[in-house]
Design a protein around this motif. Structure first.
Motif, mmCIF file in Angstrom:
data_model
loop_
_atom_site.group_PDB
_atom_site.id
_atom_site.type_symbol
_atom_site.label_atom_id
_atom_site.label_comp_id
_atom_site.label_asym_id
_atom_site.label_seq_id
_atom_site.Cartn_x
_atom_site.Cartn_y
_atom_site.Cartn_z
ATOM 1 N N ALA A 1 0.840 -1.204 0.000
ATOM 2 C CA ALA A 1 0.000 0.000 0.000
ATOM 3 C C ALA A 1 0.874 1.253 0.000
ATOM 4 O O ALA A 1 0.545 2.252 -0.649
ATOM 5 N N GLY A 2 1.991 1.201 0.723
ATOM 6 C CA GLY A 2 2.917 2.330 0.738
ATOM 7 C C GLY A 2 3.501 2.615 -0.634
ATOM 8 O O GLY A 2 3.672 3.776 -1.021
ATOM 9 N N LEU A 3 3.822 1.544 -1.376
ATOM 10 C CA LEU A 3 4.341 1.736 -2.738
ATOM 11 C C LEU A 3 3.322 2.440 -3.622
ATOM 12 O O LEU A 3 3.683 3.219 -4.506
ATOM 13 N N ALA A 4 2.045 2.132 -3.390
ATOM 14 C CA ALA A 4 0.976 2.756 -4.180
ATOM 15 C C ALA A 4 0.542 4.095 -3.596
ATOM 16 O O ALA A 4 -0.332 4.754 -4.166
ATOM 17 N N GLU A 5 1.126 4.474 -2.477
ATOM 18 C CA GLU A 5 0.809 5.739 -1.801
ATOM 19 C C GLU A 5 -0.666 5.828 -1.441
ATOM 20 O O GLU A 5 -1.338 6.843 -1.673
ATOM 21 N N LEU A 6 -1.176 4.713 -0.870
ATOM 22 C CA LEU A 6 -2.578 4.639 -0.471
ATOM 23 C C LEU A 6 -2.684 3.990 0.891
ATOM 24 O O LEU A 6 -1.763 3.301 1.346
ATOM 25 N N SER A 7 -3.828 4.164 1.545
ATOM 26 C CA SER A 7 -4.088 3.427 2.766
ATOM 27 C C SER A 7 -4.300 1.958 2.410
ATOM 28 O O SER A 7 -4.604 1.618 1.254
ATOM 29 N N GLU A 8 -4.146 1.078 3.386
ATOM 30 C CA GLU A 8 -4.323 -0.349 3.120
ATOM 31 C C GLU A 8 -5.730 -0.640 2.606
ATOM 32 O O GLU A 8 -5.919 -1.449 1.684
ATOM 33 N N TYR A 9 -6.725 0.006 3.172
ATOM 34 C CA TYR A 9 -8.113 -0.243 2.774
ATOM 35 C C TYR A 9 -8.339 0.160 1.320
ATOM 36 O O TYR A 9 -8.864 -0.616 0.510
ATOM 37 N N HIS A 10 -7.930 1.397 0.962
ATOM 38 C CA HIS A 10 -8.157 1.870 -0.399
ATOM 39 C C HIS A 10 -7.286 1.119 -1.400
ATOM 40 O O HIS A 10 -7.732 0.839 -2.521
ATOM 41 N N PHE A 11 -6.068 0.784 -0.999
ATOM 42 C CA PHE A 11 -5.209 0.014 -1.900
ATOM 43 C C PHE A 11 -5.833 -1.341 -2.222
ATOM 44 O O PHE A 11 -5.888 -1.752 -3.380
ATOM 45 N N SER A 12 -6.300 -2.041 -1.209
ATOM 46 C CA SER A 12 -6.888 -3.363 -1.424
ATOM 47 C C SER A 12 -8.096 -3.282 -2.351
ATOM 48 O O SER A 12 -8.263 -4.104 -3.263
#
Length: 314
Positions: free
Chosen positions: A236-247
């Protein structure tokens, strides 16, 4: 006359879950020999792969890709058959200069028989979605939604063949390829595709789907660390998003959760090691992160349908 494939699977097999992959991953799914080129600078939104194919009698399942896929036949000839899962086979006789365009959201099956020789050679070109969207905005207006390109099999288009050959020459043949020239060619090709190969119906905008460049960044990180524990927070950090939004966005882009996709990549690597090396099943499991042989066997059987030992014997 182009032989147009249906772009949706009316009969989807329950045993083959929906899967969309990035262009770089396609070589893991095709039986042909991938031609290795010298290291080249990465050019954003342009991926080229060269393959040498022999006849394939048993159908292979081809995953859908995130980016539109263009395939140009470079040499040789073949009868290529395709079908949606559970559908009727549709055939195209192809030779050097013919092309395929695939933009389907679903996997499909293929098989082919070469003519007049043992092999035929093809070039895969994946154009990043930003290139297609830029062409769409220029041609259709700033408020145009995402475009849907036709699925085309065994057609002839001199413009497509010329530009793809130019890209191959620049990115594979030149000692110092020009990123500016390659990107200009890709942009010209994207404009041509939007002008000439728009599908009759356009889908609604896929909201909250992970962008292609972020998806590639995440899946590359997964592939590089198959032996490590799955780490949702890091991805999620690589995508620069929270875990919830990344998933949620990752699943919209691929059809799988991040953990399911990671397991799928592990199984691809396990199959490769089991087929191409004499390493023990325990060693194979350890390399992809399974310290327990029984756990590895259980996951492999669930994902592949047979145990690792059965897969190797078959």
């Amino acid at each position: 006359m182009a032989n147009t494939r249906r772009t949706s699977l009316e009969h989807k097999s329950a045993s083959c879950p929906r899967l969309r992959i990035t262009g770089e991953s396609m070589r893991e799914y095709l039986p042909g020999e991938s031609q290795v080129s010298p290291p080249r600078p990465e050019i954003k939104d342009i991926v080229i792969q060269l393959f040498t194919h022999r006849s394939v009698i048993e159908p292979i399942l081809v995953p859908a890709v995130v980016e539109p896929l263009l395939v140009l036949v470079l040499a040789g000839a073949a009868r290529v058959e395709e079908r949606v899962l559970g559908g009727e086979w549709e055939a195209a006789e192809v030779s050097a200069g013919d092309f395929f365009l695939t933009n389907t959201d679903e996997p499909y099956e293929m098989r082919w028989q070469t003519h007049g020789g043992d092999t035929f050679e093809v070039m895969h070109l994946y154009l990043g979605l930003p290139l297609i969207e830029q062409a769409s905005r220029e041609l259709l207006g700033e408020h145009a939604g995402p475009v849907r390109l036709c699925d085309v099999s065994g057609a002839r288009d001199g413009h497509i063949a010329f530009v793809m050959e130019q890209l191959r020459t620049e990115l594979v043949g030149e000692r110092s390829p020009s990123c500016l020239f390659a990107r200009s060619l890709a942009q010209a090709l994207a404009v041509h595709l939007v002008r000439s190969y728009l599908a009759d119906t356009q889908p609604a905008r896929r909201v909250n789907a992970l962008q292609a460049y972020k998806l590639r960044k995440v899946t590359d990180a997964m592939s590089a660390h198959l032996g490590a524990e799955f780490n949702l927070a890091k991805l999620a950090g690589l995508a620069e998003l929270s875990e919830y939004h990344f998933s949620r966005m990752f699943k919209r882009a691929t059809g799988l959760s991040p953990s399911q996709y990671f397991i799928r990549l592990r199984m691809i690597r396990a199959r490769q090691l089991l087929l191409e090396t004499p390493r023990s099943i325990i060693d194979v499991g350890l390399e992809i992160g399974y310290s327990s042989p029984s756990h590895f066997s259980q996951v492999f059987r669930r994902e592949v349908g047979v145990t690792p030992s059965e897969f190797r014997r078959a």
